[in-house]
Design a protein around this motif. Structure first.
Motif, PDB file in Angstrom:
ATOM      1  N   THR A  71       0.851  -1.188   0.000  1.00 35.57           N
ATOM      2  CA  THR A  71       0.000   0.000   0.000  1.00 35.57           C
ATOM      3  C   THR A  71       0.889   1.241   0.000  1.00 35.57           C
ATOM      4  OG1 THR A  71      -0.125   0.017   2.413  1.00 35.57           O
ATOM      5  CG2 THR A  71      -1.826  -1.224   1.232  1.00 35.57           C
ATOM      6  N   TRP A  72       0.258   2.393  -0.173  1.00 37.45           N
ATOM      7  CA  TRP A  72       1.020   3.641  -0.310  1.00 37.45           C
ATOM      8  C   TRP A  72       0.524   4.697   0.665  1.00 37.45           C
ATOM      9  CZ3 TRP A  72       5.169   3.071  -3.276  1.00 37.45           C
ATOM     10  CH2 TRP A  72       5.147   2.060  -4.244  1.00 37.45           C
ATOM     11  N   ARG A  73       1.504   5.505   1.142  1.00 35.47           N
ATOM     12  CA  ARG A  73       1.181   6.652   1.989  1.00 35.47           C
ATOM     13  C   ARG A  73       2.069   7.813   1.563  1.00 35.47           C
ATOM     14  NH1 ARG A  73       3.954   4.495   7.629  1.00 35.47           N
ATOM     15  NH2 ARG A  73       6.141   4.634   6.926  1.00 35.47           N
ATOM     16  N   CYS A  74       1.710   9.028   2.043  1.00 29.75           N
ATOM     17  CA  CYS A  74       2.528  10.198   1.707  1.00 29.75           C
ATOM     18  C   CYS A  74       3.916  10.064   2.341  1.00 29.75           C
ATOM     19  CB  CYS A  74       1.875  11.473   2.239  1.00 29.75           C
ATOM     20  SG  CYS A  74       0.308  11.880   1.453  1.00 29.75           S
ATOM     21  N   SER A  75       4.923  10.451   1.605  1.00 33.36           N
ATOM     22  CA  SER A  75       6.279  10.447   2.147  1.00 33.36           C
ATOM     23  C   SER A  75       6.575  11.786   2.814  1.00 33.36           C
ATOM     24  CB  SER A  75       7.295  10.187   1.030  1.00 33.36           C
ATOM     25  OG  SER A  75       7.320  11.279   0.130  1.00 33.36           O
ATOM     26  N   GLU A  76       7.611  11.806   3.631  1.00 31.85           N
ATOM     27  CA  GLU A  76       8.008  13.069   4.252  1.00 31.85           C
ATOM     28  C   GLU A  76       8.448  14.069   3.193  1.00 31.85           C
ATOM     29  OE1 GLU A  76      10.848  12.650   7.308  1.00 31.85           O
ATOM     30  OE2 GLU A  76       9.671  11.220   8.493  1.00 31.85           O
ATOM     31  N   ALA A  77       9.052  13.552   2.119  1.00 34.30           N
ATOM     32  CA  ALA A  77       9.486  14.435   1.038  1.00 34.30           C
ATOM     33  C   ALA A  77       8.289  15.153   0.426  1.00 34.30           C
ATOM     34  CB  ALA A  77      10.224  13.623  -0.024  1.00 34.30           C
ATOM     35  N   ALA A  78       7.185  14.452   0.264  1.00 33.52           N
ATOM     36  CA  ALA A  78       6.000  15.078  -0.324  1.00 33.52           C
ATOM     37  C   ALA A  78       5.412  16.114   0.626  1.00 33.52           C
ATOM     38  CB  ALA A  78       4.963  14.025  -0.641  1.00 33.52           C
ATOM     39  N   GLU A  93       8.088  21.660  -4.513  1.00 34.26           N
ATOM     40  CA  GLU A  93       7.933  21.527  -5.954  1.00 34.26           C
ATOM     41  C   GLU A  93       6.464  21.634  -6.326  1.00 34.26           C
ATOM     42  OE1 GLU A  93       8.233  17.737  -8.731  1.00 34.26           O
ATOM     43  OE2 GLU A  93       8.848  17.204  -6.704  1.00 34.26           O
ATOM     44  N   LYS A  94       6.216  22.254  -7.440  1.00 30.73           N
ATOM     45  CA  LYS A  94       4.850  22.426  -7.911  1.00 30.73           C
ATOM     46  C   LYS A  94       4.346  21.107  -8.462  1.00 30.73           C
ATOM     47  CE  LYS A  94       1.934  25.343 -10.794  1.00 30.73           C
ATOM     48  NZ  LYS A  94       1.886  26.477 -11.747  1.00 30.73           N
ATOM     49  N   LEU A  95       3.245  20.618  -7.928  1.00 29.69           N
ATOM     50  CA  LEU A  95       2.707  19.325  -8.333  1.00 29.69           C
ATOM     51  C   LEU A  95       1.533  19.511  -9.269  1.00 29.69           C
ATOM     52  CD1 LEU A  95       2.738  17.497  -4.876  1.00 29.69           C
ATOM     53  CD2 LEU A  95       4.450  17.369  -6.689  1.00 29.69           C
ATOM     54  N   SER A  96       1.396  18.554 -10.182  1.00 26.33           N
ATOM     55  CA  SER A  96       0.279  18.568 -11.115  1.00 26.33           C
ATOM     56  C   SER A  96      -1.024  18.339 -10.349  1.00 26.33           C
ATOM     57  CB  SER A  96       0.450  17.493 -12.175  1.00 26.33           C
ATOM     58  OG  SER A  96       0.326  16.198 -11.579  1.00 26.33           O
ATOM     59  N   PRO A  97      -2.166  18.703 -10.912  1.00 20.59           N
ATOM     60  CA  PRO A  97      -3.457  18.443 -10.247  1.00 20.59           C
ATOM     61  C   PRO A  97      -3.668  16.957  -9.945  1.00 20.59           C
ATOM     62  CG  PRO A  97      -3.742  20.011 -12.034  1.00 20.59           C
ATOM     63  CD  PRO A  97      -2.324  19.510 -12.132  1.00 20.59           C
ATOM     64  N   GLN A  98      -3.190  16.093 -10.842  1.00 20.74           N
ATOM     65  CA  GLN A  98      -3.348  14.658 -10.611  1.00 20.74           C
ATOM     66  C   GLN A  98      -2.602  14.229  -9.356  1.00 20.74           C
ATOM     67  OE1 GLN A  98      -1.935  13.149 -14.425  1.00 20.74           O
ATOM     68  NE2 GLN A  98      -4.035  12.472 -14.916  1.00 20.74           N
ATOM     69  N   ARG A  99      -1.340  14.678  -9.237  1.00 21.91           N
ATOM     70  CA  ARG A  99      -0.541  14.285  -8.077  1.00 21.91           C
ATOM     71  C   ARG A  99      -1.088  14.906  -6.790  1.00 21.91           C
ATOM     72  NH1 ARG A  99       5.665  14.510 -10.576  1.00 21.91           N
ATOM     73  NH2 ARG A  99       5.352  12.800 -12.056  1.00 21.91           N
ATOM     74  N   GLN A 100      -1.621  16.108  -6.902  1.00 23.13           N
ATOM     75  CA  GLN A 100      -2.222  16.720  -5.729  1.00 23.13           C
ATOM     76  C   GLN A 100      -3.432  15.910  -5.242  1.00 23.13           C
ATOM     77  OE1 GLN A 100      -3.126  20.832  -6.430  1.00 23.13           O
ATOM     78  NE2 GLN A 100      -1.041  21.353  -7.085  1.00 23.13           N
ATOM     79  N   ARG A 101      -4.212  15.403  -6.195  1.00 22.85           N
ATOM     80  CA  ARG A 101      -5.375  14.587  -5.800  1.00 22.85           C
ATOM     81  C   ARG A 101      -4.935  13.298  -5.108  1.00 22.85           C
ATOM     82  NH1 ARG A 101      -7.342  15.918 -11.020  1.00 22.85           N
ATOM     83  NH2 ARG A 101      -7.071  13.747 -11.738  1.00 22.85           N
ATOM     84  N   ARG A 152      -3.886  11.762   2.493  1.00 25.89           N
ATOM     85  CA  ARG A 152      -3.938  12.490   3.766  1.00 25.89           C
ATOM     86  C   ARG A 152      -5.240  12.205   4.515  1.00 25.89           C
ATOM     87  NH1 ARG A 152      -2.076  16.932   0.386  1.00 25.89           N
ATOM     88  NH2 ARG A 152       0.192  17.190   0.620  1.00 25.89           N
ATOM     89  N   GLU A 153      -6.277  11.869   3.783  1.00 30.08           N
ATOM     90  CA  GLU A 153      -7.599  11.682   4.388  1.00 30.08           C
ATOM     91  C   GLU A 153      -7.892  10.238   4.764  1.00 30.08           C
ATOM     92  OE1 GLU A 153     -10.311  13.180   1.524  1.00 30.08           O
ATOM     93  OE2 GLU A 153      -9.618  15.267   1.689  1.00 30.08           O
ATOM     94  N   ALA A 202       5.847   7.209  -6.925  1.00 34.16           N
ATOM     95  CA  ALA A 202       6.694   6.351  -6.086  1.00 34.16           C
ATOM     96  C   ALA A 202       8.151   6.499  -6.507  1.00 34.16           C
ATOM     97  CB  ALA A 202       6.242   4.909  -6.198  1.00 34.16           C
ATOM     98  N   GLU A 203       8.403   6.571  -7.826  1.00 37.19           N
ATOM     99  CA  GLU A 203       9.773   6.703  -8.320  1.00 37.19           C
ATOM    100  C   GLU A 203      10.404   8.026  -7.897  1.00 37.19           C
ATOM    101  OE1 GLU A 203       9.223   6.197 -12.467  1.00 37.19           O
ATOM    102  OE2 GLU A 203       9.065   3.985 -12.377  1.00 37.19           O
ATOM    103  N   ARG A 204       9.569   9.073  -7.780  1.00 32.27           N
ATOM    104  CA  ARG A 204      10.080  10.387  -7.383  1.00 32.27           C
ATOM    105  C   ARG A 204      10.121  10.566  -5.864  1.00 32.27           C
ATOM    106  NH1 ARG A 204      10.261  14.300 -11.371  1.00 32.27           N
ATOM    107  NH2 ARG A 204      10.066  15.913  -9.770  1.00 32.27           N
ATOM    108  N   GLY A 205       9.686   9.525  -5.117  1.00 32.11           N
ATOM    109  CA  GLY A 205       9.740   9.599  -3.669  1.00 32.11           C
ATOM    110  C   GLY A 205       8.633  10.406  -3.040  1.00 32.11           C
ATOM    111  N   LEU A 206       7.570  10.704  -3.801  1.00 31.55           N
ATOM    112  CA  LEU A 206       6.450  11.473  -3.252  1.00 31.55           C
ATOM    113  C   LEU A 206       5.530  10.618  -2.389  1.00 31.55           C
ATOM    114  CD1 LEU A 206       5.601  13.592  -6.422  1.00 31.55           C
ATOM    115  CD2 LEU A 206       6.820  14.350  -4.362  1.00 31.55           C
ATOM    116  N   ILE A 207       5.507   9.332  -2.675  1.00 26.62           N
ATOM    117  CA  ILE A 207       4.754   8.386  -1.840  1.00 26.62           C
ATOM    118  C   ILE A 207       5.679   7.211  -1.518  1.00 26.62           C
ATOM    119  CG2 ILE A 207       2.469   9.030  -2.707  1.00 26.62           C
ATOM    120  CD1 ILE A 207       2.586   6.624  -4.559  1.00 26.62           C
ATOM    121  N   GLU A 208       5.418   6.554  -0.422  1.00 28.08           N
ATOM    122  CA  GLU A 208       6.256   5.431  -0.023  1.00 28.08           C
ATOM    123  C   GLU A 208       5.382   4.221   0.295  1.00 28.08           C
ATOM    124  OE1 GLU A 208       8.409   7.070   3.199  1.00 28.08           O
ATOM    125  OE2 GLU A 208       6.780   6.821   4.660  1.00 28.08           O
ATOM    126  N   SER A 209       5.961   3.028   0.086  1.00 26.80           N
ATOM    127  CA  SER A 209       5.197   1.786   0.260  1.00 26.80           C
ATOM    128  C   SER A 209       5.114   1.392   1.726  1.00 26.80           C
ATOM    129  CB  SER A 209       5.826   0.658  -0.551  1.00 26.80           C
ATOM    130  OG  SER A 209       7.126   0.378  -0.062  1.00 26.80           O
TER     131      SER A 209
END
Length: 743
Positions: free
Chosen positions: A132-139, A144-152, A158-159, A183-190
Motif C-alpha cells: 500500500t502507499w502513503r505520503c512520504s516526508e518528502a511530499a 515543488e509544484k505538483l500537477s493536479p493529478q498528483r495533488q489529488r 492524507r484523508e 513512487a519513483e520520485r519519492g512522493l509516496i512510499e510503500s
C-alpha cells in the motif's frame, strides 16, 4: 483460558546426545505403531508435543506434528534430524486427542486423519502482505509544484489510511502509472499491510430479534450450557420454520461473550446463502467459512486465523470439524439428521457423531438441530445421553402446510406427463394467484435411463454398474457415481441402429420441459447440484427466488433444507416413493425426513401452504405418517422394527468392502476372508456379496456386513479378523464403521 487447555512441557529440558521425538506425518502411512516416525531433535530445538516441524522423508521434506517422545528402538544411524520447527502456534492438545480418537474408532491411519486437520499445504509459509502507499516526508515538505493529478493523490492519502495502487488510483481519479511515477520520485512510499481476512469480527452485543417464550426458553438453556464450561449434548427439536437458527444464534453470542470460538456445521454449505445473511444481520459481520469452494488464498487465511484464534465463528461442511481450534467453546450441528454429514471416501466418518466426540473431548456443549431428528439422536434423548429442547410452533403464527396424498393408481397423469390432474389444478390455482410453487423430484438430469428403441440396449457407464443419465440441457450423458461424461451416440453400440434412443422416466430437466409446455408464461428455475455451482451461484439463485423473479422452482433435495421463501405456498412432490426402493435400512426414515423437510418450504409466511405427495402406495406407513403429521407414531414403529432385529441404533454395524481392478483377485481375497471369519458371541458376519454398485470407477467391489450386539465393539472384531490381511494395494480392504450407504 478454558480448563481443558494444556500447556505442553518440552519433552526434555536438557540437551541430549540422541534426543528423539515421534512425528506424525499427514500421510496414510503404516509400518510403525500409530504411523509415528522417530526423528533426532537437534540440540538448539526445544520441541514440545503439537509443534509443527519440517522433517525429511526419503528425498523430500514434509511438515508433520510432534506427537510424542521417540521410542528409541531404531538404530541411531537410521534416524534423521528434524529440519526446523515452524513459527506457528502448536496444534492444540485437544485436536491431537481428537485425531487419535477418530483414527482408532474409524480404523483409519492416524496420518490420514491428521491430513484433514492439515489440509492447507501452504498455510505454514510466511504470511503474505499487500503493498500500500502513503505520503512520504518528502511530499509533505516538498516545495515543488505538483500537477493536479498528483495533488489529488496526496489529498486522498492524507484523508485515508494507506491504499493499494488500484484503490488509490480510483479514489484520486488517476491512472496507475501516475502512482508508479510518484513512487519513483519519492512522493509516496510503500507500506506492507497484512492481507485482509475473508470474514469479519462478529459483535455478540448486537440485539437479536424478539423471541417467543418457547424460543427464549430454549435459547436460555443453550446459553446456560455454554456458560457451564463443561460437556453437554442437546437436541434442538423444532418444526420447520420454528426459529431454531435464531435460538442457537443466542448460544453463539454467549460463546463469543466468553471469548471462545464457535463452530456451526451445515450439510450443504454451498446453499448457506440465506443462513449467512441471517448471521450477518444478527452479528454485523460474516463468519469464517470452510468448504471446498474457497480459493486457495481464502483457505490459507482461514486455516491460520483458526489456529491463531482470530476466527471467532466458523461455519462449514463436515471437514470444518478438524480445524485446529485453540479455544472452541460451542459446536452446532444444523440439520443433524442429514446423510450428507457422512464422509464416504478417504477417512470414513459421521461428522455429527464425531462432533459429539469433539465436544466431549474438549468439555464443551454441542447442540444438534433438526425438524426431523435422526432415530439415533432420539434414542440418545430417551436414554438420557442427550437432553431435548422442543419448538412445537412456527415463528410468527405461521401454520404448518396441509398435506394431501395423490394416489397415482387412480389419479393418473396424462400420457407423456408426470403431473397428476390434481397437482396440475393446484399449480394452476397457485400461479394464477401470483404465489410461488415448488415441484420436487430427487433425480438430476433429464432421464435416469436411456435405451435403444430397436434392441432395448441400455446405455451404461463403462466404469461402473450404473446407467448413464441424460443431461439434455448440456447435451451429455453422465454417470453420477464416477463423473464419466460423453455425448449421446449417433448409433446403438449393440445393434448399430440409428433409429434413436428413448428416455425412460423423468428427471428434473424433463419435468421442467413439461412445465414449460403447460405454463409457458411462468418464470421457471431448475435448482440442482448441476445448476448450483458454488456459494456465489447459490446466493444469486436464492436472491432471485426471494425477489419474486421466479414463479416455479423445480428442484432436487438441495432445495429441501433451511430455505425461507415467504411467498412459496405450494409444494408438489412428483415421486414420493423414489427413496423407498432398495435395501437401505434407513429408507423409510430418510424418506420421511426428506419429504417432511421439503414440505416445510410451503406456507412459511402469512399465506397458508399446501403439499401434494404423488405416490403409488399411499397406504405405506411413511406416507400415512406424512399425511397425518404423526412423526412420533412413525418413529416409534420404526424403532420397534429395528430393535426387533438388532439394527442401529439398537445394534452395531460395520462394512468391509473389498475392491480391486481384477475381479478374480477380489474374489480370492474374499474367499480368504470368509474362511477366517471370527466366531464370537453377539457377532454375525454376512457376505461376501457383490455390492449393489459391483463396479465403481473401474474397480470390482464385494461387501461383508458385520452385525454386532449393542455392547460389542465392531472395531475389536475387525482388528482380530483383518490382522495381517492386506488393507492396501490391489485389491484393497476398506472399513466403514456405522455405514449409512450400502452401495
Amino acid at each position: 483460558m478454558s480448563d481443558d487447555t494444556v500447556i505442553a512441557e518440552p519433552l526434555m529440558t536438557e540437551p541430549a546426545v540422541d534426543r528423539r521425538v515421534g512425528v506424525l506425518l499427514p500421510l496414510p502411512l503404516g509400518g510403525t505403531p500409530g504411523g509415528i516416525y522417530d526423528y533426532r531433535c537437534p540440540a538448539h530445538l526445544q520441541l514440545q508435543p503439537g509443534d509443527f516441524v519440517e522433517v525429511p522423508l526419503g528425498k523430500r521434506s514434509l511438515i508433520g506434528v510432534v506427537w510424542q517422545e521417540g521410542n528409541g528402538d531404531i538404530a541411531a544411524n537410521r534416524v534423521k534430524d528434524v529440519i526446523a520447527r515452524l513459527d506457528v502456534p502448536p496444534m492444540p492438545e485437544v485436536t491431537r486427542r481428537f485425531v487419535d480418537w477418530v483414527s482408532s474408532y474409524c480404523m483409519a491411519a492416524p496420518g490420514a486423519v491428521l491430513r484433514m486437520a492439515m489440509s492447507v499445504a501452504d498455510a505454514f509459509q510466511p504470511p503474505r502482505s499487500l503493498t500500500t502507499w502513503r505520503c512520504s516526508e518528502a511530499a509533505m515538505s516538498s516545495a515543488e509544484k505538483l500537477s493536479p493529478q498528483r495533488q489529488r493523490v496526496l489529498a486522498a492519502l492524507r484523508e485515508r489510511p494507506p491504499m493499494q495502487s488500484t484503490e488509490l488510483a480510483k479514489e484520486a481519479a488517476v491512472s496507475v502509472s501516475v502512482i508508479r511515477q510518484m513512487a519513483e520520485r519519492g512522493l509516496i512510499e510503500s507500506v506492507a499491510m497484512p492481507l485482509p481476512l475473508p470474514f469479519g469480527e462478529p459483535d455478540q452485543a448486537r440485539q437479536g430479534p424478539l423471541l417467543s417464550p418457547e424460543q427464549q426458553y430454549a435459547a436460555d438453556r443453550l446459553c446456560e450450557a455454554v456458560r457451564a464450561d463443561s460437556y453437554s449434548a442437546t437436541l434442538l427439536d423444532g418444526v420447520t420454520g420454528s426459529g431454531k437458527t435464531e435460538v442457537y444464534f443466542e448460544a453463539i453470542a454467549a460463546c463469543l461473550a466468553q471469548g471462545k470460538q464457535a463452530l456451526v456445521l451445515l450439510p450443504e454449505i454451498a446453499l448457506g446463502a440465506q443462513w449467512l445473511r441471517r448471521f450477518e444481520a444478527r452479528f454485523g459481520a460474516l463468519p469464517a467459512q470452510w468448504h471446498s469452494e474457497l480459493t486457495g488464498l481464502e483457505r490459507r487465511l482461514t486455516w491460520r486465523a483458526v489456529l491463531y484464534g482470530k476466527a471467532k465463528v466458523v461455519v462449514g461442511a463436515r471437514s470444518a470439524l478438524f480445524l485446529p481450534y485453540p479455544d472452541l467453546g460451542l459446536i452446532i450441528v444444523d440439520e443433524e439428521h442429514e446423510a450428507a454429514f457422512k464422509q464416504e471416501d478417504g477417512v470414513i466418518y459421521q461428522a455429527r457423531d464425531m462432533a459429539v466426540v469433539r465436544a466431549h473431548l474438549g468439555q464443551i456443549p454441542v447442540a444438534l438441530a433438526s425438524a426431523t431428528p435422526s432415530l439415533e439422536s432420539l434414542t440418545n434423548v430417551e436414554s438420557g445421553k442427550y437432553r431435548a429442547l422442543h419448538l412445537p410452533d412456527r415463528h410468527g403464527g405461521a401454520q404448518l402446510p396441509s398435506m394431501h396424498l395423490v394416489d397415482l393408481r387412480r389419479d393418473k397423469p396424462p400420457r407423456s406427463s408426470w403431473l397428476s390432474p390434481t397437482l396440475l389444478a393446484a399449480l394452476e390455482q397457485t400461479l394464477a394467484a401470483g404465489e410461488q410453487a415448488l415441484l420436487f423430484l430427487n433425480r438430476r438430469g433429464y432421464a435416469p435411463l436411456t435405451l435403444c428403441r430397436d434392441c432395448g440396449h441400455r446405455l451404461q457407464c463403462p466404469h461402473c454398474t450404473a446407467w448413464l443419465v441424460e443431461h439434455r440441457f448440456h447435451q451429455r450423458l453422465q454417470c453420477h457415481h464416477c463423473g464419466f461424461s460423453t455425448q449421446m451416440p449417433s448409433s446403438c453400440a449393440n445393434c448399430g441402429s440409428t433409429g434413436g434412443f428413448a428416455a425412460c422416466g423423468p428427471g428434473v430437466e424433463r419435468l421442467a420441459e413439461e412445465a414449460a409446455m403447460r405454463f409457458p408464461e411462468t418464470r421457471r428455475l431448475v435448482l440442482t447440484s448441476d445448476t448450483v455451482t458454488g456459494p456465489a451461484k447459490a446466493a444469486e439463485l436464492v436472491r432471485a427466488i426471494q425477489d419474486r423473479e421466479i414463479d416455479l422452482i423445480i428442484g432436487t433435495q438441495i432445495i429441501a433444507k433451511g430455505h425461507h421463501f415467504p411467498d412459496l405456498t405450494l409444494v408438489g412432490v412428483v415421486d414420493a416413493d423414489l427413496g423407498l426402493n432398495g435395501g437401505d435400512l434407513r429408507a423409510a426414515e430418510r424418506t420421511f425426513q426428506l419429504l417432511h423437510q421439503v414440505a416445510g418450504r410451503a406456507g412459511r409466511g402469512s399465506k397458508p401452504g399446501q403439499v401434494y405427495l404423488q405416490t403409488y402406495d399411499p397406504d405405506r406407513p411413511v406416507m400415512q405418517a406424512l399425511a397425518s403429521g404423526d412423526r412420533e407414531g412413525f418413529l416409534a414403529a420404526e424403532a420397534d422394527d429395528r430393535a426387533m432385529v438388532g439394527m442401529p441404533p439398537f445394534g452395531r454395524l460395520a462394512a468391509v468392502i473389498v475392491a480391486g481392478s481384477q475381479e478374480a483377485a477380489v474374489d480370492d481375497l474374499c474367499r480368504d476372508l470368509a474362511r477366517s471369519m471370527p466366531q464370537m458371541e453377539g457377532v454375525s458376519i454376512l457376505g461376501p456379496a457383490p455390492a449393489p454398485l459391483a463396479v465403481l470407477r473401474g474397480r470390482h467391489r464385494r461387501r461383508f456386513l458385520v452385525k454386532c450386539r449393542r455392547d460389542v465393539a465392531p472395531q475389536a472384531v475387525l482388528r482380530r479378523w483383518l490382522d495381517g490381511k492386506g488393507r492396501k494395494g490391489d485389491p484393497a480392504i476398506q472399513i466403514d464403521i456405522d455405514p449409512y450407504s450400502f452401495m
